[in-house]
Write a protein that holds these residues in place. Sequence first.
Motif, PDB file in Angstrom:
ATOM      1  N   ARG A  83      -5.099  26.089 -27.949  1.00 25.76           N
ATOM      2  CA  ARG A  83      -4.275  25.430 -26.396  1.00 25.76           C
ATOM      3  C   ARG A  83      -4.643  24.415 -25.899  1.00 25.76           C
ATOM      4  O   ARG A  83      -4.074  23.572 -25.816  1.00 25.76           O
ATOM      5  CB  ARG A  83      -3.105  26.584 -26.177  1.00 25.76           C
ATOM      6  CG  ARG A  83      -2.320  25.523 -24.965  1.00 25.76           C
ATOM      7  CD  ARG A  83      -1.077  26.704 -25.013  1.00 25.76           C
ATOM      8  NE  ARG A  83      -1.974  27.098 -23.733  1.00 25.76           N
ATOM      9  CZ  ARG A  83      -1.621  27.982 -23.251  1.00 25.76           C
ATOM     10  NH1 ARG A  83      -0.999  29.312 -22.944  1.00 25.76           N
ATOM     11  NH2 ARG A  83      -1.967  28.545 -21.995  1.00 25.76           N
ATOM     12  N   ILE A  84      -6.092  24.157 -25.207  1.00 30.74           N
ATOM     13  CA  ILE A  84      -5.982  23.967 -24.218  1.00 30.74           C
ATOM     14  C   ILE A  84      -7.008  22.306 -24.911  1.00 30.74           C
ATOM     15  O   ILE A  84      -6.144  21.328 -24.444  1.00 30.74           O
ATOM     16  CB  ILE A  84      -7.571  24.151 -23.360  1.00 30.74           C
ATOM     17  CG1 ILE A  84      -7.254  25.543 -22.420  1.00 30.74           C
ATOM     18  CG2 ILE A  84      -7.945  23.776 -22.268  1.00 30.74           C
ATOM     19  CD1 ILE A  84      -8.019  26.753 -21.743  1.00 30.74           C
ATOM     20  N   PHE A  93      -8.097  18.226 -34.097  1.00 29.61           N
ATOM     21  CA  PHE A  93      -9.829  18.473 -33.248  1.00 29.61           C
ATOM     22  C   PHE A  93      -9.446  20.219 -33.454  1.00 29.61           C
ATOM     23  O   PHE A  93     -10.418  20.820 -33.212  1.00 29.61           O
ATOM     24  CB  PHE A  93     -10.939  18.339 -33.211  1.00 29.61           C
ATOM     25  CG  PHE A  93     -11.015  16.246 -33.308  1.00 29.61           C
ATOM     26  CD1 PHE A  93     -11.440  16.498 -34.045  1.00 29.61           C
ATOM     27  CD2 PHE A  93     -10.448  14.995 -33.221  1.00 29.61           C
ATOM     28  CE1 PHE A  93     -12.006  14.969 -35.148  1.00 29.61           C
ATOM     29  CE2 PHE A  93     -10.416  13.766 -33.417  1.00 29.61           C
ATOM     30  CZ  PHE A  93     -11.600  13.773 -34.541  1.00 29.61           C
ATOM     31  N   ALA A  94      -8.671  20.393 -32.657  1.00 25.59           N
ATOM     32  CA  ALA A  94      -8.262  21.574 -32.408  1.00 25.59           C
ATOM     33  C   ALA A  94      -8.800  22.713 -32.947  1.00 25.59           C
ATOM     34  O   ALA A  94      -8.933  23.940 -32.853  1.00 25.59           O
ATOM     35  CB  ALA A  94      -7.277  22.007 -30.584  1.00 25.59           C
ATOM     36  N   GLY A  95      -8.254  22.752 -34.032  1.00 25.17           N
ATOM     37  CA  GLY A  95      -8.499  23.736 -34.702  1.00 25.17           C
ATOM     38  C   GLY A  95      -9.227  23.796 -35.655  1.00 25.17           C
ATOM     39  O   GLY A  95     -10.059  25.285 -35.941  1.00 25.17           O
ATOM     40  N   ALA A  96     -10.315  23.086 -35.292  1.00 24.12           N
ATOM     41  CA  ALA A  96     -12.105  23.983 -35.623  1.00 24.12           C
ATOM     42  C   ALA A  96     -11.950  25.021 -34.375  1.00 24.12           C
ATOM     43  O   ALA A  96     -13.242  25.501 -34.565  1.00 24.12           O
ATOM     44  CB  ALA A  96     -13.160  22.778 -35.240  1.00 24.12           C
ATOM     45  N   ILE A  97     -11.754  24.723 -33.394  1.00 29.42           N
ATOM     46  CA  ILE A  97     -11.970  26.242 -32.188  1.00 29.42           C
ATOM     47  C   ILE A  97     -11.462  27.518 -32.853  1.00 29.42           C
ATOM     48  O   ILE A  97     -12.119  28.192 -32.984  1.00 29.42           O
ATOM     49  CB  ILE A  97     -11.478  25.393 -30.799  1.00 29.42           C
ATOM     50  CG1 ILE A  97     -12.508  24.589 -30.170  1.00 29.42           C
ATOM     51  CG2 ILE A  97     -11.152  26.835 -29.947  1.00 29.42           C
ATOM     52  CD1 ILE A  97     -11.494  23.720 -29.449  1.00 29.42           C
ATOM     53  N   TRP A 111      -0.527  26.423 -35.241  1.00 35.14           N
ATOM     54  CA  TRP A 111       0.291  26.180 -34.339  1.00 35.14           C
ATOM     55  C   TRP A 111       1.055  27.683 -33.800  1.00 35.14           C
ATOM     56  O   TRP A 111       1.658  28.367 -33.285  1.00 35.14           O
ATOM     57  CB  TRP A 111       0.399  25.201 -33.954  1.00 35.14           C
ATOM     58  CG  TRP A 111       0.003  23.683 -33.884  1.00 35.14           C
ATOM     59  CD1 TRP A 111       0.235  23.036 -35.076  1.00 35.14           C
ATOM     60  CD2 TRP A 111      -1.424  23.968 -32.649  1.00 35.14           C
ATOM     61  NE1 TRP A 111      -1.703  22.047 -34.969  1.00 35.14           N
ATOM     62  CE2 TRP A 111      -1.947  22.557 -33.502  1.00 35.14           C
ATOM     63  CE3 TRP A 111      -1.264  24.712 -31.650  1.00 35.14           C
ATOM     64  CZ2 TRP A 111      -2.740  22.521 -32.344  1.00 35.14           C
ATOM     65  CZ3 TRP A 111      -2.711  24.478 -30.546  1.00 35.14           C
ATOM     66  CH2 TRP A 111      -3.380  23.312 -31.616  1.00 35.14           C
ATOM     67  N   HIS A 112       1.774  27.971 -35.437  1.00 38.71           N
ATOM     68  CA  HIS A 112       2.287  29.415 -35.062  1.00 38.71           C
ATOM     69  C   HIS A 112       1.275  30.571 -34.678  1.00 38.71           C
ATOM     70  O   HIS A 112       1.966  31.759 -34.483  1.00 38.71           O
ATOM     71  CB  HIS A 112       2.623  29.768 -36.628  1.00 38.71           C
ATOM     72  CG  HIS A 112       3.549  31.030 -36.963  1.00 38.71           C
ATOM     73  ND1 HIS A 112       2.425  32.042 -37.445  1.00 38.71           N
ATOM     74  CD2 HIS A 112       4.444  30.979 -36.328  1.00 38.71           C
ATOM     75  CE1 HIS A 112       3.455  33.351 -36.649  1.00 38.71           C
ATOM     76  NE2 HIS A 112       4.993  32.651 -36.320  1.00 38.71           N
ATOM     77  N   GLN A 113      -0.088  30.480 -35.151  1.00 40.91           N
ATOM     78  CA  GLN A 113      -0.680  31.278 -34.871  1.00 40.91           C
ATOM     79  C   GLN A 113      -1.755  31.728 -33.596  1.00 40.91           C
ATOM     80  O   GLN A 113      -1.573  32.662 -32.799  1.00 40.91           O
ATOM     81  CB  GLN A 113      -1.918  31.508 -36.220  1.00 40.91           C
ATOM     82  CG  GLN A 113      -1.950  31.822 -37.523  1.00 40.91           C
ATOM     83  CD  GLN A 113      -1.243  33.569 -37.923  1.00 40.91           C
ATOM     84  OE1 GLN A 113      -2.696  33.949 -36.486  1.00 40.91           O
ATOM     85  NE2 GLN A 113      -0.852  33.585 -37.674  1.00 40.91           N
ATOM     86  N   ARG A 116       1.789  33.185 -31.360  1.00 38.62           N
ATOM     87  CA  ARG A 116       1.567  34.117 -32.072  1.00 38.62           C
ATOM     88  C   ARG A 116       0.727  34.816 -31.161  1.00 38.62           C
ATOM     89  O   ARG A 116       1.233  35.680 -30.259  1.00 38.62           O
ATOM     90  CB  ARG A 116       1.964  34.775 -33.568  1.00 38.62           C
ATOM     91  CG  ARG A 116       2.604  36.165 -33.767  1.00 38.62           C
ATOM     92  CD  ARG A 116       2.011  37.066 -34.776  1.00 38.62           C
ATOM     93  NE  ARG A 116       0.922  36.157 -35.562  1.00 38.62           N
ATOM     94  CZ  ARG A 116      -0.724  37.224 -35.463  1.00 38.62           C
ATOM     95  NH1 ARG A 116      -0.309  38.002 -34.473  1.00 38.62           N
ATOM     96  NH2 ARG A 116      -1.042  37.035 -36.020  1.00 38.62           N
ATOM     97  N   ARG A 117      -0.560  34.437 -30.925  1.00 40.80           N
ATOM     98  CA  ARG A 117      -1.566  34.918 -30.307  1.00 40.80           C
ATOM     99  C   ARG A 117      -1.529  35.494 -29.006  1.00 40.80           C
ATOM    100  O   ARG A 117      -1.804  35.566 -28.177  1.00 40.80           O
ATOM    101  CB  ARG A 117      -2.913  34.645 -31.184  1.00 40.80           C
ATOM    102  CG  ARG A 117      -3.561  35.097 -32.370  1.00 40.80           C
ATOM    103  CD  ARG A 117      -4.833  33.961 -32.885  1.00 40.80           C
ATOM    104  NE  ARG A 117      -4.591  34.979 -33.846  1.00 40.80           N
ATOM    105  CZ  ARG A 117      -5.612  35.157 -35.015  1.00 40.80           C
ATOM    106  NH1 ARG A 117      -7.472  35.577 -34.134  1.00 40.80           N
ATOM    107  NH2 ARG A 117      -5.819  35.773 -35.513  1.00 40.80           N
ATOM    108  N   LEU A 118      -1.517  34.144 -28.442  1.00 39.37           N
ATOM    109  CA  LEU A 118      -1.340  33.999 -27.370  1.00 39.37           C
ATOM    110  C   LEU A 118       0.009  34.514 -26.530  1.00 39.37           C
ATOM    111  O   LEU A 118      -0.158  35.395 -25.106  1.00 39.37           O
ATOM    112  CB  LEU A 118      -0.919  32.363 -26.367  1.00 39.37           C
ATOM    113  CG  LEU A 118      -2.078  31.295 -26.740  1.00 39.37           C
ATOM    114  CD1 LEU A 118      -1.824  30.166 -26.300  1.00 39.37           C
ATOM    115  CD2 LEU A 118      -3.473  32.130 -26.541  1.00 39.37           C
TER     116      LEU A 118
END
Length: 124
Positions: A83-84, A93-97, A111-113, A116-118
């Motif tokens: 998210r950050i 690129f955030a998806g790599a994290i 983004w759904h995952q 949900r996790r947060l």
Amino acid sequence: MSTLWAHSPAPGGDRWHFLADHLRGTGELARRFAGPFGGGEVAYWLGALHDVGKAACAWQGRLAVVASTGSSVGIDHKSLGTRIAYERGLGAFAGAIFGHHGGLIDSPTLWHQVQRRLNDAPGT
């Protein structure tokens, strides 16, 4: 909690790994690997953010409980960094994290995952 840890010692070892050292070291290593193709700065920030969720009190507390067992912590630590990174303009690129342990997933699922996790994260 004043000291934040990234990892407990490896089996038979006695060296704990500070979270700040781990994040900086991973960022620098990623920068070196991605530098030759012009991705050094993006890679640095992805490496520096990949485990930032380990700063959560719940994650640190669970690490203390399982450290001597070799078990996994079992609390999400990748969604916060994802998210950050996204909020700081690293976009796709955030998806790599998020995928750094389990592999990349498609953007709508990502983004759904993350959300949900947060939302399900234990209190900090």
